[in-house]
Design a protein around this motif. Sequence first.
Motif, mmCIF file in Angstrom:
data_model
loop_
_atom_site.group_PDB
_atom_site.id
_atom_site.type_symbol
_atom_site.label_atom_id
_atom_site.label_comp_id
_atom_site.label_asym_id
_atom_site.label_seq_id
_atom_site.Cartn_x
_atom_site.Cartn_y
_atom_site.Cartn_z
ATOM 1 N N SER A 148 -8.059 1.603 -4.919
ATOM 2 C CA SER A 148 -9.489 1.508 -5.274
ATOM 3 C C SER A 148 -9.716 1.675 -6.781
ATOM 4 O O SER A 148 -10.614 1.070 -7.364
ATOM 5 N N GLU A 149 -8.862 2.470 -7.401
ATOM 6 C CA GLU A 149 -9.031 2.741 -8.828
ATOM 7 C C GLU A 149 -8.834 1.468 -9.674
ATOM 8 O O GLU A 149 -9.396 1.348 -10.759
ATOM 9 N N TYR A 150 -8.047 0.540 -9.135
ATOM 10 C CA TYR A 150 -7.784 -0.729 -9.834
ATOM 11 C C TYR A 150 -9.093 -1.445 -10.166
ATOM 12 O O TYR A 150 -9.250 -2.021 -11.245
ATOM 13 N N PHE A 151 -10.039 -1.363 -9.229
ATOM 14 C CA PHE A 151 -11.284 -2.122 -9.406
ATOM 15 C C PHE A 151 -12.160 -1.532 -10.514
ATOM 16 O O PHE A 151 -13.091 -2.170 -10.978
ATOM 17 N N LEU A 191 -14.545 3.112 -3.167
ATOM 18 C CA LEU A 191 -14.897 2.171 -4.244
ATOM 19 C C LEU A 191 -16.105 2.678 -5.027
ATOM 20 O O LEU A 191 -16.128 2.649 -6.257
ATOM 21 N N CYS A 192 -17.115 3.126 -4.289
ATOM 22 C CA CYS A 192 -18.339 3.614 -4.962
ATOM 23 C C CYS A 192 -18.021 4.817 -5.834
ATOM 24 O O CYS A 192 -18.528 4.951 -6.946
ATOM 25 N N SER A 193 -17.162 5.712 -5.306
ATOM 26 C CA SER A 193 -16.858 6.916 -6.063
ATOM 27 C C SER A 193 -16.058 6.576 -7.326
ATOM 28 O O SER A 193 -16.362 7.069 -8.414
ATOM 29 N N ASP A 194 -15.051 5.720 -7.172
ATOM 30 C CA ASP A 194 -14.204 5.385 -8.324
ATOM 31 C C ASP A 194 -14.929 4.514 -9.346
ATOM 32 O O ASP A 194 -14.661 4.591 -10.541
ATOM 33 N N CYS A 195 -15.808 3.646 -8.853
ATOM 34 C CA CYS A 195 -16.446 2.681 -9.771
ATOM 35 C C CYS A 195 -17.927 3.003 -9.946
ATOM 36 O O CYS A 195 -18.745 2.087 -10.131
ATOM 37 N N GLY A 238 0.834 -1.218 0.000
ATOM 38 C CA GLY A 238 0.000 0.000 0.000
ATOM 39 C C GLY A 238 0.855 1.248 0.000
ATOM 40 O O GLY A 238 0.475 2.269 -0.582
ATOM 41 N N GLY A 239 2.024 1.172 0.633
ATOM 42 C CA GLY A 239 2.895 2.345 0.764
ATOM 43 C C GLY A 239 3.416 2.874 -0.555
ATOM 44 O O GLY A 239 3.743 4.050 -0.667
ATOM 45 N N VAL A 240 3.493 2.013 -1.577
ATOM 46 C CA VAL A 240 4.044 2.480 -2.860
ATOM 47 C C VAL A 240 2.935 2.800 -3.882
ATOM 48 O O VAL A 240 3.215 2.991 -5.053
ATOM 49 N N SER A 241 1.686 2.853 -3.388
ATOM 50 C CA SER A 241 0.570 3.018 -4.342
ATOM 51 C C SER A 241 0.655 4.331 -5.116
ATOM 52 O O SER A 241 0.395 4.367 -6.314
ATOM 53 N N ASP A 242 1.056 5.420 -4.428
ATOM 54 C CA ASP A 242 1.098 6.722 -5.108
ATOM 55 C C ASP A 242 2.087 6.699 -6.263
ATOM 56 O O ASP A 242 1.837 7.241 -7.337
ATOM 57 N N THR A 243 3.237 6.072 -6.028
ATOM 58 C CA THR A 243 4.281 6.057 -7.055
ATOM 59 C C THR A 243 3.923 5.110 -8.194
ATOM 60 O O THR A 243 4.319 5.328 -9.339
ATOM 61 N N ALA A 244 3.171 4.046 -7.842
ATOM 62 C CA ALA A 244 2.878 3.033 -8.856
ATOM 63 C C ALA A 244 1.676 3.393 -9.724
ATOM 64 O O ALA A 244 1.445 2.752 -10.758
ATOM 65 N N THR A 245 0.928 4.436 -9.343
ATOM 66 C CA THR A 245 -0.341 4.737 -10.019
ATOM 67 C C THR A 245 -0.215 4.860 -11.528
ATOM 68 O O THR A 245 -1.037 4.370 -12.282
ATOM 69 N N GLU A 246 0.833 5.539 -11.963
ATOM 70 C CA GLU A 246 0.931 5.880 -13.386
ATOM 71 C C GLU A 246 1.460 4.732 -14.248
ATOM 72 O O GLU A 246 1.412 4.826 -15.462
ATOM 73 N N ASP A 247 1.953 3.694 -13.617
ATOM 74 C CA ASP A 247 2.599 2.641 -14.409
ATOM 75 C C ASP A 247 1.567 1.770 -15.125
ATOM 76 O O ASP A 247 0.624 1.269 -14.508
ATOM 77 N N PRO A 248 1.738 1.562 -16.451
ATOM 78 C CA PRO A 248 0.728 0.782 -17.187
ATOM 79 C C PRO A 248 0.672 -0.682 -16.753
ATOM 80 O O PRO A 248 -0.338 -1.345 -16.977
ATOM 81 N N LEU A 249 1.735 -1.165 -16.141
ATOM 82 C CA LEU A 249 1.746 -2.577 -15.732
ATOM 83 C C LEU A 249 1.156 -2.791 -14.336
ATOM 84 O O LEU A 249 1.088 -3.915 -13.862
ATOM 85 N N ARG A 250 0.782 -1.678 -13.689
ATOM 86 C CA ARG A 250 0.348 -1.795 -12.295
ATOM 87 C C ARG A 250 -0.773 -2.810 -12.118
ATOM 88 O O ARG A 250 -0.732 -3.669 -11.238
ATOM 89 N N ASP A 251 -1.792 -2.729 -12.981
ATOM 90 C CA ASP A 251 -2.947 -3.611 -12.794
ATOM 91 C C ASP A 251 -2.565 -5.079 -12.952
ATOM 92 O O ASP A 251 -3.134 -5.942 -12.286
ATOM 93 N N GLU A 252 -1.596 -5.349 -13.825
ATOM 94 C CA GLU A 252 -1.159 -6.749 -13.977
ATOM 95 C C GLU A 252 -0.535 -7.265 -12.689
ATOM 96 O O GLU A 252 -0.731 -8.421 -12.305
ATOM 97 N N TYR A 253 0.227 -6.419 -12.043
ATOM 98 C CA TYR A 253 0.802 -6.836 -10.749
ATOM 99 C C TYR A 253 -0.308 -7.032 -9.718
ATOM 100 O O TYR A 253 -0.302 -7.990 -8.958
ATOM 101 N N LEU A 254 -1.249 -6.090 -9.700
ATOM 102 C CA LEU A 254 -2.305 -6.179 -8.678
ATOM 103 C C LEU A 254 -3.229 -7.382 -8.915
ATOM 104 O O LEU A 254 -3.856 -7.875 -7.964
ATOM 105 N N ASP A 255 -3.297 -7.845 -10.167
ATOM 106 C CA ASP A 255 -4.087 -9.064 -10.427
ATOM 107 C C ASP A 255 -3.583 -10.209 -9.557
ATOM 108 O O ASP A 255 -4.345 -11.095 -9.174
#
Lengths: 1013, 115
Positions: free
Chosen positions: A543-546, A580-584, A492-509
């Motif tokens: 939350s944006e991942y979802f 979650l409700c706001s983002d999705c 969770g601590g690196v979420s801000d830095t990882a936000t922009e990376d296009p591969l982020r969602d693949e890792y979070l999967d």
Amino acid sequence: MSNNDSGPLPTSLEEVEALILQLYAPGRPDHVFKTQETLQKLQRSPEGWQLASSLMNNKDQQIRFFAALTFIVKLNTDAKSLGEQDAQALLQTLIGWLIRCMEISEGALVVRKLCSTLVAYFMQFSSSWERCIRHLMYCLCTNEARPYSSLDEAPETDVLIQNLSDTKAVAIFWIAATLVEEIGKTDSNSMKQHRFHRQVVPNVDDIVPLISKYIGNNPTESAGGKVKEEAMKCFQAWVSYSHRAYIDDEIVLEPLRSLVKPALMCLLDDDLYETTVELFSDVLANYSKFLHKEDFDILRSLFNSPWAQQRYETLLKGDFDFDSLQFGMFMIAFGDATVQDLTKNLGTDPQCEQYLSGLCGLLGAEGHAVHEDKIYVPALEFWSTFVELMVDDIYSEKGEHPSWFPAAQALVMQAIERCWRKSQFPPTEEFNSWDSVDRTSFKDARRDFSDLLQQFVLTTGIPLLQVFIDLIHKSAASQNWAELEASMYCLGGVSDTATEDPLRDEYLDKVFTPSLLDLFTDPQTEIPRQTMQSFLDLIISYSEYFKHRTHALPKVLTFVFQATTSQNLAKKASKALTRLCSDCRKILLPELGAFLQQYSNITSNYSLDGSVKEAVMEGIASIIQALEDEEQRVAPLEQLLNFVEADVEQCLTLLSSAVPPQEGDQYASDPSQIDGGRGAMALELGVTASKCLTGIAKGIQVPDDGPVDLETKDSTSSTFWTAGDGSRIQQRIYSVICRLYDALGNRGEIVEELCDVWRQGFREMEPGPFVMPPNLAAQFFMKSNFQTPRLGRVITTACSLISSRKWGDEPPDVLAALLSWVASLLQILGRPGNDPDLTQTGIEFILRILLKYPQFLLNHQPSSSLEFIFMFALEALVGSDPLPKQIAAEFWAAFVNLPNQPEPLQGSINSAIQHLGPMLAQALVYNIGGHAARSELDKLSEPVKKLVVRQVNAKAWLEAALLDPSFPSDKVSEKDKQFFLQKIINLRGARGTNQVIREFWLACRGTNFAYVS
Amino acid sequence: MAATGQSFYELYRRSSIGMALTDTLDDLISERRIEPQLAMKILANFDRSITEVLAEKVKARLTFKGHLDTYRFCDEVWTFLIKDVTFKMENSSQTVQADKVKIVSCNSKRPGDPQ
């Protein structure tokens, strides 16, 4: 201090002695205070010199101490009364006394004070006692208080040192150390004036050989530990002073450097270890330039020695005693001082790698971080610095990482692994047994580690996530909850830095897998609270991942809804739900009905906290906001309002069923106290209902980061919510607000919460259910009267209404009514000082009207009320309360600076200014002439500048005010006032006016206030 | 050692807490309860303490977005003027807007300090 505070002055020396003994004996504080006053009066009197001389030979130690103190007082306050010969005589007296002290083996208390007295003498007469250390050595060696002029006859310093006994050497060390400590405390102006550095420098050649005698390469073998320790402390004081001399005058005290090598060897001496390690830790941390390259080489070999190895291992095994911990701090200080070299030689110099591995090892000492392990946080700070250095150098070599980078990354990975272990919470019971400072500091240390991760991910990129993903899977499989918690925290601590990376969602999967979600939703598995919270934090962070991976959403929402029913998790869970409700929101539209049903279930089965209900309602409202048509939003909003109204009904029922208060009942005016707490329950329900309205209002707001569609027609003119089908929603909301206010309006909590509901509507840029017609809002505000609690909050909310863009081009008549309402409140208040909060908010309201709708203010009726408003604002300007004064200054600046208005309005303004101008000038000059606080001057400068620029009569008005008998200072002459006036007129409102006003204020206050620029 | 060796910026004296302290010191001097020399020492202590506390104790953070209008680096001081700024506070979904923000950042070691 007046004479009445002290007793009658003593008439004989015996009486004085008795008073001194009385001062140092235990006694009643008021008696001690009185005695002290009497003695201080004696010390400051012209006879103080004589008194000190008479007391210094007394047989009582306390009296001799007081004699030395009296000399210090006289030197600090009355040194100018001494002629050159008197000063020399005084010096000989003091040195003679010091010699006698040596002869009679005087106690340390008196000798130390006498040493301080000699330093006080130096501070006053430094130019005539330059080689003070050598002079003292000479006198002590010869046991005679020789005049300073005889110093030329003295033998070489080396000879003097050989003849100086250890006791006398200790006295010299005390004087020399105190001398540089006192000079180090001198402020820069005084330093320049007295040129202290230049006076002290010659003494370094005398003190260094004396220190060397005890800690040098061939120290006197017979010397005791005491004198060696004093020698080391004296060296420490001089090194510290040399830093100041370097900063002020770039003076390098070179002879001191010759002592570094032998001093380093003292680390091996157990008696001198603590002083020495502190000295070198300080030097490395603050003044590493003091050390030569050879000194660093010695330090390196020292850290490689068996001695260091043994201390290091002791520390890692959990010995956090002072001396052991000091060794760790020493290691870190060396690391900080050489971090550039250590990093850049990684891969080529095995010693660097070895040292950094040692520093990495400090992160793995035994015991829990902070509570037991005291070296962890300083070591973590070092590694944070190390990582920052890596980030600075990422692309130092034209698009490539420097050659040392891989080795540095490998070391940081080791450090991260250790920090991850240290960040794991101990078992809950153990953690709760720690004191609150340790608990907070432990959490702070986790955050510091999180900061390090955020920086480090910049050098590794997103693959760093894999480390924690693996740890999550491993610890989840073994159900090691503390490890799982720490792994999720790190991710969770690196979420801000990882936000922009296009591969982020693949890792979070790989994180939000069905198996992990099953683990958290399995009712059979008992997971500790901290781990559950960490998982909720992870959901909030990503939350944006979802939004992109909807398959995981149902299970996550089930988990979050479940968590809202747990008291320990409810707040975090409701926040996750809102996010979650706001983002999705668009994805969740088909589930809106289920959400409403789920809310109904949890509120009927569990008693939820008000803020939790607010957050859940906000989440659901944000899904409603995603509905395309305004008509579609009505039905679900009505359902949400049903829940709110149910709470309101329950609140009102409780209030009405409670036994009404009797006349004279102390709680008659406080509904919450009615009928043994039924009122309190009603109040809580009322607050909850208000919070829920705020939650709905926040959720239904149009997101400000959404796309702007230029093709669609402008929706700002839609009247759906004010006049169409949506108006019944507005009516219901308004009705809830009014019912709550009518029932509980004498409670501050309710007033504040309801004001919050209004603010949400004012903030909204597009039409909506909470964007009500301004007259409705105004009607609500005008329900408040002088007895309403937190009335200032109501008026501030009315200010927001004025500033909002809800009025259109032609403001309605209700604005005039609002103005009359505020004016009447201020009239009831009477004087600004009676309630500064109400005064401030009231004037702010009038200021906002003046800025947006000046015609409403100038046409305010009756005219006596308008006159009252102006006089009230003038009174606030001359008062002492800072906030009303500041807002009054803003009001007058705005009033004087009003842009030209059409007639007849401009005529009214001109006439008002002609009438009020002289009074305004007088109020401003009264403040600038010394009445105002320093911090208020910039605010007060504004109306002055506007007057000068906009009013032709300004000069005459200001001149009359400056010459008026009410001017508060007698420290400036008429000429000064004229000069000041001329300056501000010439500046014609330019920024320099502020400085001129500041200087004039300072002149009016006097030189005592020039201590700050 | 750092207390005597290192010097600190005076820039926090213009902050609200620094101005409140200066006003209080002025009041104490007016009432003749302290001398200006003591006020100077207190302010010097304030310079040190506020610098240390802000560096060591403050853990809250915020993020902001805006348009960088002007920037300069002069005498070891960076200055940024940012327009239309939106601040987002930690642990809060609410944002704060500002038309214009000026950020002045100085080296934590003062020019002339030996490191």
